[in-house]
Design an enzyme around this catalytic site. Sequence first.
Site, PDB file in Angstrom:
ATOM      1  N   SER A  83       0.819  -1.101   0.036  1.00 40.04           N
ATOM      2  CA  SER A  83      -0.087   0.043   0.041  1.00 40.04           C
ATOM      3  C   SER A  83       0.663   1.390   0.011  1.00 40.04           C
ATOM      4  O   SER A  83       2.088   1.141  -0.171  1.00 40.04           O
ATOM      5  CB  SER A  83      -0.940  -0.175   1.266  1.00 40.04           C
ATOM      6  OG  SER A  83       0.037   0.170   2.333  1.00 40.04           O
ATOM      7  N   MET A  84       0.300   2.290   0.038  1.00 40.66           N
ATOM      8  CA  MET A  84       1.072   3.620   0.087  1.00 40.66           C
ATOM      9  C   MET A  84       1.855   3.822   1.627  1.00 40.66           C
ATOM     10  O   MET A  84       1.188   3.067   2.359  1.00 40.66           O
ATOM     11  CB  MET A  84       0.244   4.894  -0.211  1.00 40.66           C
ATOM     12  CG  MET A  84      -0.251   4.719  -1.610  1.00 40.66           C
ATOM     13  SD  MET A  84      -1.295   6.391  -2.040  1.00 40.66           S
ATOM     14  CE  MET A  84      -0.072   7.691  -1.722  1.00 40.66           C
ATOM     15  N   GLY A 141       7.064   2.407   2.525  1.00 41.98           N
ATOM     16  CA  GLY A 141       8.658   2.386   2.378  1.00 41.98           C
ATOM     17  C   GLY A 141       9.199   2.052   1.159  1.00 41.98           C
ATOM     18  O   GLY A 141      10.359   1.669   1.010  1.00 41.98           O
ATOM     19  N   GLU A 162       6.962   3.629  -8.570  1.00 40.76           N
ATOM     20  CA  GLU A 162       5.253   3.692  -9.128  1.00 40.76           C
ATOM     21  C   GLU A 162       5.247   2.904 -10.329  1.00 40.76           C
ATOM     22  O   GLU A 162       4.598   3.067 -11.596  1.00 40.76           O
ATOM     23  CB  GLU A 162       5.090   5.205  -9.938  1.00 40.76           C
ATOM     24  CG  GLU A 162       5.830   6.104  -8.865  1.00 40.76           C
ATOM     25  CD  GLU A 162       4.937   6.212  -7.308  1.00 40.76           C
ATOM     26  OE1 GLU A 162       3.873   5.857  -7.315  1.00 40.76           O
ATOM     27  OE2 GLU A 162       5.236   6.717  -6.617  1.00 40.76           O
ATOM     28  N   CYS A 172      -5.061   0.349  13.498  1.00 38.83           N
ATOM     29  CA  CYS A 172      -5.636  -0.586  14.349  1.00 38.83           C
ATOM     30  C   CYS A 172      -4.234  -1.713  14.549  1.00 38.83           C
ATOM     31  O   CYS A 172      -4.356  -2.403  15.661  1.00 38.83           O
ATOM     32  CB  CYS A 172      -6.627  -1.451  13.986  1.00 38.83           C
ATOM     33  SG  CYS A 172      -6.142  -2.471  12.586  1.00 38.83           S
TER      34      CYS A 172
HETATM   35  N1  LIG Z   1      10.389  11.852   9.428  1.00 42.66           N
HETATM   36  C1  LIG Z   1      10.318  10.280   9.312  1.00 42.66           C
HETATM   37  N2  LIG Z   1      11.085   9.688   9.921  1.00 42.66           N
HETATM   38  C2  LIG Z   1      11.382   8.237  10.094  1.00 42.66           C
HETATM   39  N3  LIG Z   1      10.365   7.589   9.284  1.00 42.66           N
HETATM   40  C3  LIG Z   1       9.607   8.325   8.494  1.00 42.66           C
HETATM   41  C4  LIG Z   1       9.481   9.861   8.631  1.00 42.66           C
HETATM   42  N4  LIG Z   1       8.224  10.228   7.886  1.00 42.66           N
HETATM   43  C5  LIG Z   1       7.737   9.223   7.201  1.00 42.66           C
HETATM   44  N5  LIG Z   1       8.495   7.948   7.480  1.00 42.66           N
HETATM   45  C6  LIG Z   1       8.326   6.657   7.164  1.00 42.66           C
HETATM   46  O1  LIG Z   1       8.498   6.338   5.842  1.00 42.66           O
HETATM   47  C7  LIG Z   1       7.705   5.397   5.169  1.00 42.66           C
HETATM   48  C8  LIG Z   1       7.272   5.752   4.083  1.00 42.66           C
HETATM   49  O2  LIG Z   1       8.192   5.536   3.097  1.00 42.66           O
HETATM   50  P1  LIG Z   1       7.890   5.950   1.474  1.00 42.66           P
HETATM   51  O3  LIG Z   1       9.241   5.379   1.128  1.00 42.66           O
HETATM   52  O4  LIG Z   1       7.643   7.302   1.102  1.00 42.66           O
HETATM   53  O5  LIG Z   1       6.908   4.988   1.334  1.00 42.66           O
HETATM   54  P2  LIG Z   1       6.197   4.752  -0.079  1.00 42.66           P
HETATM   55  O6  LIG Z   1       7.197   4.765  -1.157  1.00 42.66           O
HETATM   56  O7  LIG Z   1       5.787   3.153   0.194  1.00 42.66           O
HETATM   57  O8  LIG Z   1       4.782   5.421  -0.361  1.00 42.66           O
HETATM   58  C9  LIG Z   1       6.766   4.956   6.446  1.00 42.66           C
HETATM   59  O9  LIG Z   1       7.032   3.931   6.987  1.00 42.66           O
HETATM   60  C10 LIG Z   1       6.773   6.356   7.233  1.00 42.66           C
HETATM   61  O10 LIG Z   1       6.315   5.801   8.642  1.00 42.66           O
HETATM   62  C1  LIG Z   2      -4.366   4.394  -4.412  1.00 45.25           C
HETATM   63  C2  LIG Z   2      -3.855   5.084  -5.520  1.00 45.25           C
HETATM   64  C3  LIG Z   2      -2.888   5.911  -5.611  1.00 45.25           C
HETATM   65  N1  LIG Z   2      -2.704   6.600  -6.710  1.00 45.25           N
HETATM   66  C4  LIG Z   2      -1.512   7.571  -6.778  1.00 45.25           C
HETATM   67  C5  LIG Z   2      -0.784   8.377  -5.502  1.00 45.25           C
HETATM   68  C6  LIG Z   2       0.303   8.618  -5.648  1.00 45.25           C
HETATM   69  O1  LIG Z   2       0.765   9.569  -6.467  1.00 45.25           O
HETATM   70  C7  LIG Z   2       0.849   7.199  -6.239  1.00 45.25           C
HETATM   71  C8  LIG Z   2       1.402   6.073  -5.143  1.00 45.25           C
HETATM   72  O2  LIG Z   2       2.451   6.820  -4.442  1.00 45.25           O
HETATM   73  P1  LIG Z   2       3.356   6.024  -3.212  1.00 45.25           P
HETATM   74  O3  LIG Z   2       4.728   6.175  -3.885  1.00 45.25           O
HETATM   75  O4  LIG Z   2       2.774   4.498  -3.414  1.00 45.25           O
HETATM   76  O5  LIG Z   2       3.213   6.869  -2.156  1.00 45.25           O
HETATM   77  O6  LIG Z   2      -0.433   6.465  -7.007  1.00 45.25           O
HETATM   78  C9  LIG Z   2      -3.521   6.674  -7.767  1.00 45.25           C
HETATM   79  O7  LIG Z   2      -3.315   7.230  -8.743  1.00 45.25           O
HETATM   80  N2  LIG Z   2      -4.737   5.957  -7.698  1.00 45.25           N
HETATM   81  C10 LIG Z   2      -4.914   5.180  -6.743  1.00 45.25           C
HETATM   82  O8  LIG Z   2      -6.042   4.628  -6.672  1.00 45.25           O
HETATM   83 ZN   LIG Z   3      -7.209  -1.694  10.585  1.00 43.67          ZN
END
Ligand SMILES: Nc1ncnc2c1ncn2[C@@H]1O[C@H](COP(=O)(O)OP(=O)(O)O)[C@@H](O)[C@H]1O
Ligand SMILES: Cc1cn([C@H]2C[C@H](O)[C@@H](COP(=O)(O)O)O2)c(=O)[nH]c1=O
Ligand SMILES: [Zn+2]
EC number: 2.7.1.21
Length: 194
Positions: free
Chosen positions: A10-11, A14, A88, A147
């Site tokens: 999910s988003m 990491g 992405e 949760c």
């Molecule tokens: N300031 C911070 N310090 C440490 N961890 C952080 C901080 N901000 C966000 N995170 C952690 O970074 C992770 C999100 O990383 P990211 O690589 O951007 O995710 P994704 O690409 O999957 O959306 C989450 O686990 C979040 O808790």
């Molecule tokens: C669920 C969902 C996500 N997106 C877009 C939103 C963000 O720009 C990226 C995902 O970013 P991340 O690196 O995983 O944080 O995808 C979308 O366009 N449509 C969706 O349903």
């Molecule tokens: Zn939950």
Amino acid sequence: MAKLYFYYASMNAGKSTTLLQADFNYRERGMATMLWTAALDGRGEHHAIESRIGLGADARRFDTATDLWEAVCACHAATPLSCVLIDEAQFLTPSQVWQCARLADFAGIPVLCFGLRTDFRGDLFSGSGALLGVADKLVELKAVCHCGRKATMNLRVDGSGEPIHDGAQTLIGGNERYVPLCRRHFCEAMHGWT
Ligand SMILES: Nc1ncnc2c1ncn2[C@@H]1O[C@H](COP(=O)(O)OP(=O)(O)O)[C@@H](O)[C@H]1O
Ligand SMILES: Cc1cn([C@H]2C[C@H](O)[C@@H](COP(=O)(O)O)O2)c(=O)[nH]c1=O
Ligand SMILES: [Zn+2]
């Protein structure tokens, strides 16, 4: 044998952080990498790929017309690549996913793809569906729901935090637009199930 990997989650799990760590790991050993991200996701303020934790790196951008086989092979001919990293990856077309498989199998370059499994309705993105079907290795990364369960779903919300049920599959955004939730809390928010 080089492999095609799909790191999915999910988003906020990491994914970008893991990609940037893998890239650093290759480069600190003097190995060349090539980074890609989706042209339509222009959220990065300083770099094409940015993680929420503050890491960033520049990357090439793909759109639906990009021929990854051609682009990567051209780069590989000039500087032999140890690895291709794609962020992405849910926005890849199925034929681009097959180009990634070709890069692994016929050019001998490992390809690591990072992306969402499903969209805000719980439907597969087409790039993710192709990767789930074709990749050699599937690796799930994990975000946490409020949760404490694993967050596998992405709830799309409006400016007031209310769930959005319909709309285009692509809507670029971050924490202000999406909430990672476990399936139970996703269904509670989307369908009112209790
Ligand atoms: N300031 C911070 N310090 C440490 N961890 C952080 C901080 N901000 C966000 N995170 C952690 O970074 C992770 C999100 O990383 P990211 O690589 O951007 O995710 P994704 O690409 O999957 O959306 C989450 O686990 C979040 O808790
Ligand atoms: C669920 C969902 C996500 N997106 C877009 C939103 C963000 O720009 C990226 C995902 O970013 P991340 O690196 O995983 O944080 O995808 C979308 O366009 N449509 C969706 O349903
Ligand atoms: Zn939950």
